[in-house]
Design a protein around this motif. Structure first.
Motif, PDB file in Angstrom:
ATOM      1  N   ASP A 392      43.183  10.144  35.196  1.00  0.00           N
ATOM      2  CA  ASP A 392      42.899   9.038  34.277  1.00  0.00           C
ATOM      3  C   ASP A 392      41.741   8.173  34.767  1.00  0.00           C
ATOM      4  O   ASP A 392      40.918   7.709  33.970  1.00  0.00           O
ATOM      5  CB  ASP A 392      44.152   8.164  34.107  1.00  0.00           C
ATOM      6  N   HIS A 393      41.655   7.961  36.070  1.00  0.00           N
ATOM      7  CA  HIS A 393      40.599   7.112  36.631  1.00  0.00           C
ATOM      8  C   HIS A 393      39.215   7.694  36.335  1.00  0.00           C
ATOM      9  O   HIS A 393      38.306   6.982  35.894  1.00  0.00           O
ATOM     10  CB  HIS A 393      40.795   6.963  38.143  1.00  0.00           C
ATOM     11  N   GLY A 394      39.046   8.993  36.566  1.00  0.00           N
ATOM     12  CA  GLY A 394      37.759   9.621  36.286  1.00  0.00           C
ATOM     13  C   GLY A 394      37.439   9.644  34.807  1.00  0.00           C
ATOM     14  O   GLY A 394      36.279   9.459  34.401  1.00  0.00           O
ATOM     15  N   LEU A 395      38.452   9.862  33.966  1.00  0.00           N
ATOM     16  CA  LEU A 395      38.232   9.892  32.521  1.00  0.00           C
ATOM     17  C   LEU A 395      37.805   8.527  31.996  1.00  0.00           C
ATOM     18  O   LEU A 395      36.906   8.426  31.153  1.00  0.00           O
ATOM     19  CB  LEU A 395      39.505  10.371  31.823  1.00  0.00           C
ATOM     20  N   GLU A 412      44.014  21.880  29.786  1.00  0.00           N
ATOM     21  CA  GLU A 412      44.729  22.111  31.041  1.00  0.00           C
ATOM     22  C   GLU A 412      44.238  21.193  32.154  1.00  0.00           C
ATOM     23  O   GLU A 412      44.111  21.603  33.310  1.00  0.00           O
ATOM     24  CB  GLU A 412      44.606  23.581  31.457  1.00  0.00           C
ATOM     25  N   CYS A 413      43.942  19.973  31.800  1.00  0.00           N
ATOM     26  CA  CYS A 413      43.647  18.929  32.796  1.00  0.00           C
ATOM     27  C   CYS A 413      44.938  18.143  32.976  1.00  0.00           C
ATOM     28  O   CYS A 413      45.175  17.113  32.317  1.00  0.00           O
ATOM     29  CB  CYS A 413      42.504  18.041  32.317  1.00  0.00           C
ATOM     30  N   ASN A 414      45.788  18.610  33.863  1.00  0.00           N
ATOM     31  CA  ASN A 414      47.170  18.150  33.906  1.00  0.00           C
ATOM     32  C   ASN A 414      47.372  16.809  34.601  1.00  0.00           C
ATOM     33  O   ASN A 414      48.482  16.284  34.609  1.00  0.00           O
ATOM     34  CB  ASN A 414      48.043  19.213  34.574  1.00  0.00           C
ATOM     35  N   LYS A 415      46.331  16.252  35.204  1.00  0.00           N
ATOM     36  CA  LYS A 415      46.439  14.921  35.796  1.00  0.00           C
ATOM     37  C   LYS A 415      46.132  13.806  34.801  1.00  0.00           C
ATOM     38  O   LYS A 415      46.309  12.629  35.109  1.00  0.00           O
ATOM     39  CB  LYS A 415      45.497  14.809  36.997  1.00  0.00           C
ATOM     40  N   VAL A 416      45.671  14.173  33.639  1.00  0.00           N
ATOM     41  CA  VAL A 416      45.352  13.189  32.602  1.00  0.00           C
ATOM     42  C   VAL A 416      46.618  12.880  31.815  1.00  0.00           C
ATOM     43  O   VAL A 416      47.344  13.780  31.392  1.00  0.00           O
ATOM     44  CB  VAL A 416      44.256  13.721  31.667  1.00  0.00           C
ATOM     45  N   THR A 417      46.882  11.581  31.615  1.00  0.00           N
ATOM     46  CA  THR A 417      48.057  11.142  30.864  1.00  0.00           C
ATOM     47  C   THR A 417      47.607  10.381  29.618  1.00  0.00           C
ATOM     48  O   THR A 417      46.416  10.226  29.354  1.00  0.00           O
ATOM     49  CB  THR A 417      48.949  10.239  31.728  1.00  0.00           C
ATOM     50  N   GLN A 418      48.597   9.900  28.862  1.00  0.00           N
ATOM     51  CA  GLN A 418      48.253   9.147  27.650  1.00  0.00           C
ATOM     52  C   GLN A 418      47.558   7.828  27.971  1.00  0.00           C
ATOM     53  O   GLN A 418      46.825   7.295  27.129  1.00  0.00           O
ATOM     54  CB  GLN A 418      49.496   8.895  26.790  1.00  0.00           C
ATOM     55  N   PHE A 419      47.716   7.304  29.176  1.00  0.00           N
ATOM     56  CA  PHE A 419      47.012   6.077  29.553  1.00  0.00           C
ATOM     57  C   PHE A 419      45.498   6.322  29.585  1.00  0.00           C
ATOM     58  O   PHE A 419      44.712   5.507  29.100  1.00  0.00           O
ATOM     59  CB  PHE A 419      47.504   5.597  30.925  1.00  0.00           C
ATOM     60  N   GLY A 420      45.094   7.457  30.163  1.00  0.00           N
ATOM     61  CA  GLY A 420      43.679   7.791  30.197  1.00  0.00           C
ATOM     62  C   GLY A 420      43.125   8.074  28.815  1.00  0.00           C
ATOM     63  O   GLY A 420      41.979   7.696  28.494  1.00  0.00           O
ATOM     64  N   MET A 439      49.573  19.077  30.287  1.00  0.00           N
ATOM     65  CA  MET A 439      50.984  18.863  30.560  1.00  0.00           C
ATOM     66  C   MET A 439      51.277  17.505  31.196  1.00  0.00           C
ATOM     67  O   MET A 439      52.439  17.135  31.351  1.00  0.00           O
ATOM     68  CB  MET A 439      51.503  19.983  31.470  1.00  0.00           C
ATOM     69  N   GLY A 440      50.248  16.764  31.559  1.00  0.00           N
ATOM     70  CA  GLY A 440      50.476  15.443  32.134  1.00  0.00           C
ATOM     71  C   GLY A 440      50.814  14.382  31.109  1.00  0.00           C
ATOM     72  O   GLY A 440      51.253  13.278  31.460  1.00  0.00           O
ATOM     73  N   ILE A 441      50.628  14.690  29.839  1.00  0.00           N
ATOM     74  CA  ILE A 441      50.934  13.725  28.775  1.00  0.00           C
ATOM     75  C   ILE A 441      52.440  13.746  28.508  1.00  0.00           C
ATOM     76  O   ILE A 441      53.010  14.795  28.182  1.00  0.00           O
ATOM     77  CB  ILE A 441      50.152  14.055  27.497  1.00  0.00           C
ATOM     78  N   LYS A 442      53.062  12.588  28.661  1.00  0.00           N
ATOM     79  CA  LYS A 442      54.503  12.450  28.423  1.00  0.00           C
ATOM     80  C   LYS A 442      54.741  11.488  27.274  1.00  0.00           C
ATOM     81  O   LYS A 442      53.933  10.605  26.997  1.00  0.00           O
ATOM     82  CB  LYS A 442      55.209  11.944  29.680  1.00  0.00           C
ATOM     83  N   ASP A 443      55.863  11.678  26.620  1.00  0.00           N
ATOM     84  CA  ASP A 443      56.169  10.852  25.445  1.00  0.00           C
ATOM     85  C   ASP A 443      56.852   9.566  25.884  1.00  0.00           C
ATOM     86  O   ASP A 443      58.075   9.424  25.829  1.00  0.00           O
ATOM     87  CB  ASP A 443      57.071  11.634  24.492  1.00  0.00           C
ATOM     88  N   VAL A 444      56.028   8.608  26.342  1.00  0.00           N
ATOM     89  CA  VAL A 444      56.537   7.294  26.733  1.00  0.00           C
ATOM     90  C   VAL A 444      55.754   6.245  25.969  1.00  0.00           C
ATOM     91  O   VAL A 444      54.570   6.410  25.667  1.00  0.00           O
ATOM     92  CB  VAL A 444      56.392   7.067  28.251  1.00  0.00           C
ATOM     93  N   SER A 445      56.409   5.143  25.656  1.00  0.00           N
ATOM     94  CA  SER A 445      55.751   4.056  24.930  1.00  0.00           C
ATOM     95  C   SER A 445      55.153   3.071  25.927  1.00  0.00           C
ATOM     96  O   SER A 445      55.732   2.782  26.970  1.00  0.00           O
ATOM     97  CB  SER A 445      56.759   3.346  24.025  1.00  0.00           C
ATOM     98  N   LEU A 446      53.986   2.539  25.594  1.00  0.00           N
ATOM     99  CA  LEU A 446      53.299   1.596  26.457  1.00  0.00           C
ATOM    100  C   LEU A 446      53.822   0.184  26.230  1.00  0.00           C
ATOM    101  O   LEU A 446      53.991  -0.255  25.092  1.00  0.00           O
ATOM    102  CB  LEU A 446      51.784   1.637  26.169  1.00  0.00           C
TER     103      LEU A 446
END
Length: 645
Positions: A392-395, A412-420, A439-446
């Protein structure tokens, strides 16, 4: 005359004898040559100087056409004087021997066009046509698999030589025992000097000799594509560099004998080269790649380097001297570290770079990604595939400094999440965003409040990201109100409750929607989609949405005016749904798919015929309730529609 016909004496044929005994009488018959063989009773038995036997076998042997006994040198001179391409093609059809002789004649060696131009002042329309056939053309021929042989290639070369010759030739695959060799390629070179594009795929029997012949004869060559040519070495590529100065595009893939020497010749002599693609060539290293980029005259605009043994040095050279590069693709560069990508970005030489694609490169990290964003100020399209160290930091840093970025693809950039993802949408004017198997994207609410909406985003594609669910989709809906293209294929976790807010927030009107394999969606979504976006929707894909029923088709028939492509494969559709579609007066479907719909039976045939007035494609594969005989009748009725069954 009867005496002549019934004569049974011992007199023989007189070969070349005189008709009159007196030399003065011989002049009385001017129409009969003194050398014509005549029958007459001889006073003295004539000597037979050549055998004239009437036995069946010997007669056949001596009755062969006399042209077959001519040496190749004579035939060569005759063929050189043929009047045009039709005559050459006719001679090529006589025998394989004649075809091989014709391929040995260079197009410049034919004398027919010169004779016609010099000796004929007033020509007919036919002659004009022949002369125009001799001008340079741009014919295209493609030979594949078993059809790719030397004989066929020679026939193509001779047949097209009278029409300006080949302009583009593609040979893809050939058999090991009778495939294309150097001979066939040499025939093309001699007969078709106008060749401008040559593609050789999987032709192991073609080597340096054939490619050198192309180089020596086809000086107009502009595009060369070599793939799996195991016999071609640096020698053949050097010949191309020395004799084909107009070369603008070169592609080399899986050629194990081509290395730095050949590329150095290309970089030194082919000053018009604009596109280079090198993939899986183990002998290519830094010396070869760096020679393609010259500070004086490099105009390379498209560069693809994949699976090569190059290091940070090559990327540093690209960063400094790739001033004309607009499209850059780097893949599988295992020996390039973070430093190489960092230097490439900080060199500031890629100011014209518009599209950057990086695949499976361990040197791409958050630090190097930020450097590339700073050094490529005009970058509009960015693609990162299987770059496992990008987070997320690099993105976020990349989105911040890439001010011109319009399209972003992450696969397949698995370190990227919905925050990024949400941060990237908030910090740049993206028009297109695609996420595939992240696969780093999870279904969580911010918990934190969302940033300002990204009004520029028109296309959103989230495919096979299994962690992307209802909460994530609701956040995207609030952030992207101007979406027109939505692809959510393979998102098993989303439900009607998550997708409905997205549909309601898209105020611009959705044009293309792909919901294939979204297993939990029901008719409620399609009803809302048809009601809210029926006036703009052009494509709808519901393949694999097993809870979609006839009610959805009724809604589509009533509301979707401009829908041209509908896919309801593997849905719970029956004959009633097909009937509803057929009665829609305003619907103008062009592509329709019912593949795997077991509820569609022979009863739907009248409805399909009615829909077929506008259909160009119909998919009825795996519709087990429809008989093959019924489909045959449907094919006869819908003659302009391509039907799959």
């Amino acid at each position: 005359m009867p005496a002549l016909v019934n004569y049974s004496g011992d007199d023989d044929f007189c070969v070349g004898g005189a008709f009159y005994t007196n030399s003065r009488d011989s002049g009385r018959s001017c129409s009969i040559s003194s050398q014509v063989d005549l029958y007459c009773p001889s006073r003295k038995r004539a000597r037979i100087t050549a055998p004239f036997l009437f036995g069946e076998t010997e007669f056949e042997q001596n009755n062969q056409p006399s042209i077959n006994v001519l040496p190749d040198e004579c035939l060569f001179e005759i063929f050189k004087r043929l009047s045009g391409g039709k005559e050459r093609s006719s001679c090529a059809c006589v025998s394989k021997h004649w075809l091989m002789l014709l391929t040995g004649i260079r197009r410049s060696e034919y004398e027919s066009s010169k004779v016609v131009k010099e000796n004929i002042v007033s020509v007919s329309d036919d002659v004009e046509m022949i002369l125009s056939d001799e001008s340079d053309g741009y014919l295209t021929r493609s030979l594949e698999a078993k059809k790719a042989t030397d004989t066929r290639l020679a026939a193509v070369a001779v047949g097209t030589s009278g029409h300006g010759g080949l302009g583009k030739l593609s040979i893809r695959g050939s058999t090991s025992y009778r495939g294309v060799t150097d001979f066939g390629l040499s025939a093309v070179a001699r007969c078709c000097p106008s060749l401008k594009a040559l593609s050789l795929w999987n032709v192991p029997r073609v080597g340096d000799e054939g490619l050198s012949e192309i180089a020596n004869e086809c000086h107009l060559l502009e595009k060369l594509d070599l793939c799996q040519c195991s016999s071609i070495t640096n020698k053949g590529l050097t010949a191309i560099a020395e004799h084909c100065p107009n070369l603008t595009a070169l592609s080399i893939e899986s050629c194990p004998k081509i290395g730095n020497e050949g590329l150095q010749a290309i970089g030194k002599l082919c000053l018009k080269l604009q596109s280079i693609s090198i993939k899986d060539c183990p002998l290519v290293g830094d010396n070869g790649v760096s020679s393609l980029f010259s500070p004086e005259h490099s105009i390379l605009s498209k560069v693809k380097l994949q699976g090569l043994n190059i290091t940070d040095f090559s990327l540093a050279v690209i960063g400094h001297y790739g001033k004309s590069v607009t499209n850059l693709m780097l893949g599988g560069l295992r020996n390039v570290s973070e430093k190489g990508f960092w230097v490439m970005g900080n060199a500031k030489g890629l100011q014209k770079l518009v599209s950057l694609m990086i695949t499976s490169c361990l040197g791409v990290t958050d630090v190097s990604l930020e450097a590339m964003a700073k050094g490529c100020s005009n970058l509009k399209q960015m693609s990162l595939r299987r770059c496992c160290f990008v987070s997320d930091h690099g993105l976020l840093a990349f989105a911040k400094f890439a001010g011109s970025l319009e399209g972003l693809l992450l696969e397949e950039c698995n370190k990227v999440t919905q925050f990024g993802i949400i941060g990237a949408l908030s910090n740049c004017g993206l028009k297109s965003l695609a996420l595939v198997k992240c696969m780093g994207i999870k279904d969580v609410s911010l918990e934190a409040p969302l940033s300002s909406p990204c009004s520029s985003l028109k296309s959103l594609s989230i495919r096979n990201c299994t962690g992307f669910g209802t909460s994530s989709l609701a956040m995207v809906g609030k952030l992207c109100p101007q979406l027109q293209h939505v692809d959510l294929s393979g998102l098993y976790g989303i439900t009607d409750a998550g997708l409905l807010p997205l549909l309601e927030s898209c105020v611009a009107g959705l044009v293309k929607v792909n919901l294939s394999d979204c297993l939990n969606l029901t008719d409620e979504v399609v009803l809302a989609l048809a009601r809210l976006h029926g006036g703009t929707l052009e494509l709808l894909n519901l393949d694999g949405c097993r809870r979609i029923t006839d009610a959805s088709l009724v809604a589509v028939a009533d509301n979707c005016v401009f829908l041209g492509d509908l896919d309801v494969s593997r849905c719970a559709i029956t004959d009633a749904g097909v009937a509803a579609l057929s009665h829609a007066e305003q619907l103008i479907l062009q592509v329709l798919s019912f593949s795997g719909c077991s509820g569609v039976s022979n009863k739907s045939i009248p409805f399909l015929k009615r829909l077929g007035k506008t259909l160009l494609g119909l998919n009825l594969q795996h519709c087990n309730s429809i008989s093959s005989g019924t489909v045959e009748l449907l094919v006869e009725s819908l003659w302009r529609c391509d039907i799959l069954f």
